[in-house]
Design a protein around this motif. Structure first.
Motif, PDB file in Angstrom:
ATOM      1  N   HIS A 235      21.014  17.934-102.789  1.00 41.00           N
ATOM      2  CA  HIS A 235      21.117  18.607-101.653  1.00 41.00           C
ATOM      3  C   HIS A 235      20.163  19.911-101.694  1.00 41.00           C
ATOM      4  O   HIS A 235      19.866  20.401-102.869  1.00 41.00           O
ATOM      5  N   ARG A 236      19.788  20.228-100.407  1.00 38.50           N
ATOM      6  CA  ARG A 236      18.881  21.567-100.431  1.00 38.50           C
ATOM      7  C   ARG A 236      19.037  22.364 -99.340  1.00 38.50           C
ATOM      8  O   ARG A 236      19.333  21.884 -98.196  1.00 38.50           O
ATOM      9  N   VAL A 237      19.209  23.759 -99.506  1.00 37.80           N
ATOM     10  CA  VAL A 237      19.498  24.650 -98.492  1.00 37.80           C
ATOM     11  C   VAL A 237      18.090  25.152 -98.146  1.00 37.80           C
ATOM     12  O   VAL A 237      17.512  25.939 -99.213  1.00 37.80           O
ATOM     13  N   ASN A 238      17.501  25.162 -96.997  1.00 41.05           N
ATOM     14  CA  ASN A 238      16.106  25.923 -96.647  1.00 41.05           C
ATOM     15  C   ASN A 238      16.520  27.340 -96.494  1.00 41.05           C
ATOM     16  O   ASN A 238      17.356  27.809 -96.130  1.00 41.05           O
ATOM     17  N   ALA A 239      15.219  27.672 -96.341  1.00 40.71           N
ATOM     18  CA  ALA A 239      15.118  29.258 -95.961  1.00 40.71           C
ATOM     19  C   ALA A 239      15.850  29.741 -94.448  1.00 40.71           C
ATOM     20  O   ALA A 239      16.410  30.965 -94.625  1.00 40.71           O
ATOM     21  N   ASP A 240      15.854  29.060 -93.657  1.00 38.44           N
ATOM     22  CA  ASP A 240      16.384  29.256 -92.237  1.00 38.44           C
ATOM     23  C   ASP A 240      17.782  28.732 -92.167  1.00 38.44           C
ATOM     24  O   ASP A 240      18.617  28.828 -91.314  1.00 38.44           O
ATOM     25  N   ARG A 243      20.438  22.390 -94.002  1.00 41.97           N
ATOM     26  CA  ARG A 243      20.849  21.873 -95.026  1.00 41.97           C
ATOM     27  C   ARG A 243      20.017  20.419 -95.085  1.00 41.97           C
ATOM     28  O   ARG A 243      19.891  19.916 -93.969  1.00 41.97           O
ATOM     29  N   GLN A 244      19.578  19.930 -96.024  1.00 43.10           N
ATOM     30  CA  GLN A 244      19.046  18.685 -96.262  1.00 43.10           C
ATOM     31  C   GLN A 244      19.651  17.763 -97.357  1.00 43.10           C
ATOM     32  O   GLN A 244      20.115  18.369 -98.187  1.00 43.10           O
ATOM     33  N   GLN A 245      19.884  16.604 -97.359  1.00 41.21           N
ATOM     34  CA  GLN A 245      20.332  15.780 -98.351  1.00 41.21           C
ATOM     35  C   GLN A 245      19.449  14.479 -98.445  1.00 41.21           C
ATOM     36  O   GLN A 245      19.233  13.855 -97.565  1.00 41.21           O
ATOM     37  N   PHE A 246      19.142  14.236 -99.681  1.00 43.85           N
ATOM     38  CA  PHE A 246      18.423  12.993-100.182  1.00 43.85           C
ATOM     39  C   PHE A 246      19.081  12.047-101.093  1.00 43.85           C
ATOM     40  O   PHE A 246      19.918  12.528-101.821  1.00 43.85           O
ATOM     41  N   ARG A 247      18.804  10.885-100.888  1.00 44.56           N
ATOM     42  CA  ARG A 247      19.285   9.822-101.473  1.00 44.56           C
ATOM     43  C   ARG A 247      18.178   9.165-102.479  1.00 44.56           C
ATOM     44  O   ARG A 247      17.063   8.767-102.179  1.00 44.56           O
ATOM     45  N   VAL A 248      18.284   9.348-104.007  1.00 52.58           N
ATOM     46  CA  VAL A 248      17.445   9.237-104.816  1.00 52.58           C
ATOM     47  C   VAL A 248      17.831   8.044-105.899  1.00 52.58           C
ATOM     48  O   VAL A 248      19.030   7.839-106.228  1.00 52.58           O
ATOM     49  N   SER A 249      16.982   7.077-106.034  1.00 54.23           N
ATOM     50  CA  SER A 249      17.018   6.005-106.979  1.00 54.23           C
ATOM     51  C   SER A 249      15.860   5.789-108.186  1.00 54.23           C
ATOM     52  O   SER A 249      14.737   6.029-107.410  1.00 54.23           O
ATOM     53  N   GLY A 250      16.060   5.384-109.233  1.00 55.00           N
ATOM     54  CA  GLY A 250      15.074   5.497-110.235  1.00 55.00           C
ATOM     55  C   GLY A 250      15.562   4.582-111.279  1.00 55.00           C
ATOM     56  O   GLY A 250      16.760   4.209-111.690  1.00 55.00           O
ATOM     57  N   GLU A 251      14.480   4.156-112.078  1.00 52.97           N
ATOM     58  CA  GLU A 251      14.811   3.295-113.398  1.00 52.97           C
ATOM     59  C   GLU A 251      13.725   3.495-114.294  1.00 52.97           C
ATOM     60  O   GLU A 251      12.676   3.832-114.026  1.00 52.97           O
ATOM     61  N   PRO A 252      14.142   3.318-115.667  1.00 50.72           N
ATOM     62  CA  PRO A 252      13.104   3.589-116.741  1.00 50.72           C
ATOM     63  C   PRO A 252      12.067   2.361-116.789  1.00 50.72           C
ATOM     64  O   PRO A 252      12.833   1.232-116.245  1.00 50.72           O
ATOM     65  N   MET A 253      11.120   2.469-117.149  1.00 51.67           N
ATOM     66  CA  MET A 253      10.083   1.166-117.511  1.00 51.67           C
ATOM     67  C   MET A 253       9.813   0.755-118.603  1.00 51.67           C
ATOM     68  O   MET A 253       9.633   1.668-119.544  1.00 51.67           O
ATOM     69  N   PHE A 254       9.902  -0.375-119.123  1.00 51.60           N
ATOM     70  CA  PHE A 254       9.480  -0.857-120.807  1.00 51.60           C
ATOM     71  C   PHE A 254       8.680  -1.878-120.508  1.00 51.60           C
ATOM     72  O   PHE A 254       8.574  -2.697-119.656  1.00 51.60           O
ATOM     73  N   VAL A 268      15.110   8.868 -99.978  1.00 54.04           N
ATOM     74  CA  VAL A 268      14.822   8.787 -98.697  1.00 54.04           C
ATOM     75  C   VAL A 268      15.888  10.175 -98.489  1.00 54.04           C
ATOM     76  O   VAL A 268      16.782  10.472 -98.944  1.00 54.04           O
ATOM     77  N   GLU A 269      15.339  10.648 -97.030  1.00 53.91           N
ATOM     78  CA  GLU A 269      16.437  11.842 -96.662  1.00 53.91           C
ATOM     79  C   GLU A 269      17.364  11.316 -95.529  1.00 53.91           C
ATOM     80  O   GLU A 269      17.126  10.315 -94.674  1.00 53.91           O
ATOM     81  N   VAL A 270      18.751  11.625 -96.070  1.00 53.82           N
ATOM     82  CA  VAL A 270      19.816  11.305 -95.403  1.00 53.82           C
ATOM     83  C   VAL A 270      20.050  12.208 -94.321  1.00 53.82           C
ATOM     84  O   VAL A 270      20.385  13.646 -94.480  1.00 53.82           O
ATOM     85  N   LEU A 271      19.867  11.929 -92.904  1.00 55.12           N
ATOM     86  CA  LEU A 271      20.064  12.872 -91.829  1.00 55.12           C
ATOM     87  C   LEU A 271      21.487  13.178 -91.595  1.00 55.12           C
ATOM     88  O   LEU A 271      22.493  12.434 -91.920  1.00 55.12           O
ATOM     89  N   ALA A 272      21.696  14.368 -90.804  1.00 54.00           N
ATOM     90  CA  ALA A 272      23.418  14.621 -90.691  1.00 54.00           C
ATOM     91  C   ALA A 272      24.172  13.584 -90.177  1.00 54.00           C
ATOM     92  O   ALA A 272      25.351  13.707 -90.100  1.00 54.00           O
TER      93      ALA A 272
END
Length: 282
Positions: A235-240, A243-254, A268-272
């Motif tokens: 989550h991020r709160v902007n200067a104005d 609020r923004q919400q993002f959904r993040v996925s990741g994995e290590p590589m070998f 991706v950004e998840v809208l309200a």
């Protein structure tokens, strides 16, 4: 991996001796044993040209010949770049020449006067080894071609995957084992408030820029521990004040040796209203 008897008897053999009687004796020996492709020459200077035109499985080479002896013939045969295996069985009446012949690349030797049983056995054994060597070469060539084909397929598949990922997500990133960004698609750095520096090492010291510190730390901890994560919420709160919400996925590589080579992830950004990039989540 085996060589059939028919393959051995169909092998190409060249007899090289300046004495016609020796040629006749060896030709009869091989003919009686069932060999079907036996050629001969009394001119050692023809051997290299003959071998280039008809790659022989075995060359029975006399060492004592005028104009060009067997040692010189073997040195000339080594210049054939198409064949790194010297299929030479030397024939000699000089015991002292046997070691020198082997050092020059000969695979085996037959002593004069001929012991016919010994000669037949050594010829057959060497042909079996030679044909096995060729089978191995063919298998290695086929394997290399399949690896190249599979590598090309994997690269094409990876390109398609990245293309689809870029269409289905706001951003995509890859990092090396040191945390340096290698590929970045979309506003990943702006979204996370990062500079183009190692994520795990330097991001914790970067300014928060409105990001939830606890979430941010949990994400960085997961990456530092080389753990995969799915639909991690940031989550991020902007200067104005928005609020923004993002959904993040990741994995290590070998790599194939199970050595860590970096990280990759998408977000991706998840809208309200519950939509993701204009697509309502099911």
């Amino acid at each position: 991996m085996k060589v059939s008897e028919s393959d051995i008897l169909a092998a190409r053999v060249l007899l090289v001796d300046d004495q016609e009687d020796n040629i006749a004796l060896l030709s009869q020996l091989l003919g009686d044993a069932g060999y079907t492709h036996v050629e001969s020459t009394t001119n050692p200077q023809e051997v290299c040209a003959l071998h280039r035109r008809h790659p022989y499985d075995l060359i029975l080479l006399d060492l004592q010949m005028p104009r060009m002896d067997g040692f010189q013939v073997m040195e000339a045969l080594k210049t054939n770049d198409a064949d790194d295996y010297l299929p030479v069985l030397v024939v000699t009446a000089q015991p002292g020449h046997k070691l020198r012949a082997l050092e020059c690349g000969a695979r085996d030797f037959i002593s004069k006067p001929f012991d016919l049983v010994e000669a037949r056995t050594r010829i057959r054994n060497m042909l079996e080894v030679r044909l096995l060597y060729r089978k191995l070469e063919d298998l290695n060539r086929d394997l290399e071609e399949k690896v190249q084909e599979r590598t090309a397929e994997l690269r094409e598949s990876e390109a398609r995957f990245r293309s689809l990922t870029e269409l289905a997500t706001d951003w995509y990133w890859e990092q090396d084992e040191q945390g340096h960004f290698g590929k970045v698609s979309g506003p990943v750095l702006e979204m996370l408030g990062l500079q183009v520096e190692p994520l795990a090492a330097d991001a914790a010291a970067a300014p928060a820029n409105g990001w939830d510190e606890a979430e941010r730390k949990a994400l960085l901890d997961a990456i530092s521990a080389r753990q995969p994560f799915l639909d991690f919420l940031l989550h991020r709160v902007n200067a104005d004040g928005s609020r923004q919400q993002f959904r993040v996925s990741g994995e290590p590589m070998f790599n194939r040796s199970c050595t860590f080579i970096g990280y990759r992830g998408v977000g991706v950004e998840v809208l309200a209203d519950g939509h993701v990039h204009g697509i309502k989540r099911r």
